[in-house]
Design a protein around this motif. Structure first.
Motif, PDB file in Angstrom:
ATOM      1  N   LEU A   1       0.831  -1.212   0.000  1.00 24.14           N
ATOM      2  CA  LEU A   1       0.000   0.000   0.000  1.00 24.14           C
ATOM      3  C   LEU A   1       0.864   1.261   0.000  1.00 24.14           C
ATOM      4  O   LEU A   1       0.536   2.246  -0.659  1.00 24.14           O
ATOM      5  N   ALA A   2       1.995   1.216   0.713  1.00 25.63           N
ATOM      6  CA  ALA A   2       2.927   2.355   0.701  1.00 25.63           C
ATOM      7  C   ALA A   2       3.454   2.592  -0.706  1.00 25.63           C
ATOM      8  O   ALA A   2       3.709   3.733  -1.109  1.00 25.63           O
ATOM      9  N   GLY A   3       3.595   1.518  -1.468  1.00 23.88           N
ATOM     10  CA  GLY A   3       4.048   1.635  -2.843  1.00 23.88           C
ATOM     11  C   GLY A   3       3.060   2.348  -3.751  1.00 23.88           C
ATOM     12  O   GLY A   3       3.419   2.766  -4.854  1.00 23.88           O
ATOM     13  N   LEU A   4       1.830   2.504  -3.295  1.00 20.55           N
ATOM     14  CA  LEU A   4       0.840   3.259  -4.069  1.00 20.55           C
ATOM     15  C   LEU A   4       0.983   4.773  -3.875  1.00 20.55           C
ATOM     16  O   LEU A   4       0.405   5.555  -4.628  1.00 20.55           O
ATOM     17  N   LEU A   5       1.741   5.190  -2.869  1.00 17.31           N
ATOM     18  CA  LEU A   5       1.834   6.624  -2.543  1.00 17.31           C
ATOM     19  C   LEU A   5       2.259   7.509  -3.714  1.00 17.31           C
ATOM     20  O   LEU A   5       1.653   8.573  -3.921  1.00 17.31           O
ATOM     21  N   PRO A   6       3.265   7.154  -4.503  1.00 15.32           N
ATOM     22  CA  PRO A   6       3.581   8.025  -5.649  1.00 15.32           C
ATOM     23  C   PRO A   6       2.427   8.154  -6.637  1.00 15.32           C
ATOM     24  O   PRO A   6       2.215   9.231  -7.211  1.00 15.32           O
ATOM     25  N   PHE A   7       1.676   7.090  -6.835  1.00 16.01           N
ATOM     26  CA  PHE A   7       0.507   7.171  -7.712  1.00 16.01           C
ATOM     27  C   PHE A   7      -0.541   8.110  -7.120  1.00 16.01           C
ATOM     28  O   PHE A   7      -1.107   8.954  -7.819  1.00 16.01           O
ATOM     29  N   VAL A   8      -0.790   7.965  -5.834  1.00 15.46           N
ATOM     30  CA  VAL A   8      -1.773   8.811  -5.147  1.00 15.46           C
ATOM     31  C   VAL A   8      -1.322  10.273  -5.185  1.00 15.46           C
ATOM     32  O   VAL A   8      -2.122  11.167  -5.462  1.00 15.46           O
ATOM     33  N   TRP A   9      -0.031  10.506  -4.939  1.00 18.39           N
ATOM     34  CA  TRP A   9       0.485  11.878  -4.951  1.00 18.39           C
ATOM     35  C   TRP A   9       0.311  12.507  -6.333  1.00 18.39           C
ATOM     36  O   TRP A   9       0.000  13.687  -6.442  1.00 18.39           O
TER      37      TRP A   9
ATOM     38  N   ARG B   1      -2.185  -8.627  -5.241  1.00  7.98           N
ATOM     39  CA  ARG B   1      -2.064  -8.024  -6.566  1.00  7.98           C
ATOM     40  C   ARG B   1      -3.385  -7.441  -7.047  1.00  7.98           C
ATOM     41  O   ARG B   1      -3.391  -6.429  -7.747  1.00  7.98           O
ATOM     42  N   LEU B   2      -4.508  -8.043  -6.677  1.00  7.00           N
ATOM     43  CA  LEU B   2      -5.809  -7.468  -7.018  1.00  7.00           C
ATOM     44  C   LEU B   2      -5.975  -6.098  -6.361  1.00  7.00           C
ATOM     45  O   LEU B   2      -6.387  -5.133  -7.004  1.00  7.00           O
ATOM     46  N   ILE B   3      -5.661  -6.021  -5.073  1.00  4.39           N
ATOM     47  CA  ILE B   3      -5.777  -4.761  -4.328  1.00  4.39           C
ATOM     48  C   ILE B   3      -4.895  -3.688  -4.961  1.00  4.39           C
ATOM     49  O   ILE B   3      -5.338  -2.562  -5.219  1.00  4.39           O
ATOM     50  N   LEU B   4      -3.634  -4.030  -5.200  1.00  7.80           N
ATOM     51  CA  LEU B   4      -2.698  -3.041  -5.714  1.00  7.80           C
ATOM     52  C   LEU B   4      -3.003  -2.639  -7.153  1.00  7.80           C
ATOM     53  O   LEU B   4      -2.865  -1.469  -7.519  1.00  7.80           O
ATOM     54  N   THR B   5      -3.441  -3.594  -7.958  1.00  6.05           N
ATOM     55  CA  THR B   5      -3.779  -3.272  -9.345  1.00  6.05           C
ATOM     56  C   THR B   5      -4.966  -2.312  -9.401  1.00  6.05           C
ATOM     57  O   THR B   5      -4.957  -1.353 -10.180  1.00  6.05           O
TER      58      THR B   5
END
Length: 151
Positions: free
Chosen positions: A15-23, A135-139
């Motif tokens: 989930l932390a790896g999603l931070l750049p996408f969210v930003w 992977r479903l969550i992150l995708t």
């Protein structure tokens, strides 16, 4: 197998790896945050730029993860796994040019295709039992964040 529990540390880091996408999405819609980010660390870290660059990096990273899964196989399954594992990196390299919208569409397609590869490796028992759930969550997170850039 979708009931397999994702280890807490893995889920947190994923989930932390999603931070750049969210930003990227946040700075796409917030001019003050975008301006402050440009002032502090530069324009590459706002709006579509951060999400597109990071998305290419992550697809390449995931090629390495799949390669690692292929090492658990033998014979033709291993050979096929190695060949399939390079596809996400090649996709990112060849398909993300041509402007932000087309790059975002290509990355969305790449991450959805990656999910198919994740499923294949998972089905063959090469990935952890909880892998496809993660992977479903992150995708979904990645696609939601790239969607405003694409459309």
């Amino acid at each position: 197998m979708l009931t397999a529990r994702i280890p807490a540390s893995v889920l947190f880091l994923g989930l932390a790896g999603l931070l750049p996408f969210v930003w990227g999405v946040v700075t796409l819609y917030s001019d003050p945050l975008a301006a402050r980010t440009v002032e502090l660390i530069g324009p590459r870290f706002i709006g579509p730029y951060v999400g597109l660059f990071y998305g290419s990096v992550i697809l390449s990273f995931m090629s390495g993860v799949l390669w690692g899964f292929a090492t658990k196989a033998e014979g033709q399954v291993a050979a096929t796994g190695y060949a399939l594992s390079v596809l996400p990196a090649l996709w990112a390299f060849f398909m993300t040019g041509g402007g932000p919208a087309s790059a975002a569409v290509a990355l969305i397609a790449g991450f959805i295709g990656l999910l198919g590869l994740d499923w294949l490796f998972w089905q063959q028992g090469l990935a952890p039992r909880w892998w496809i759930k993660l992977r479903l969550i992150l995708t979904v997170g990645v696609v939601v964040c790239l969607w405003p850039v694409a459309f």
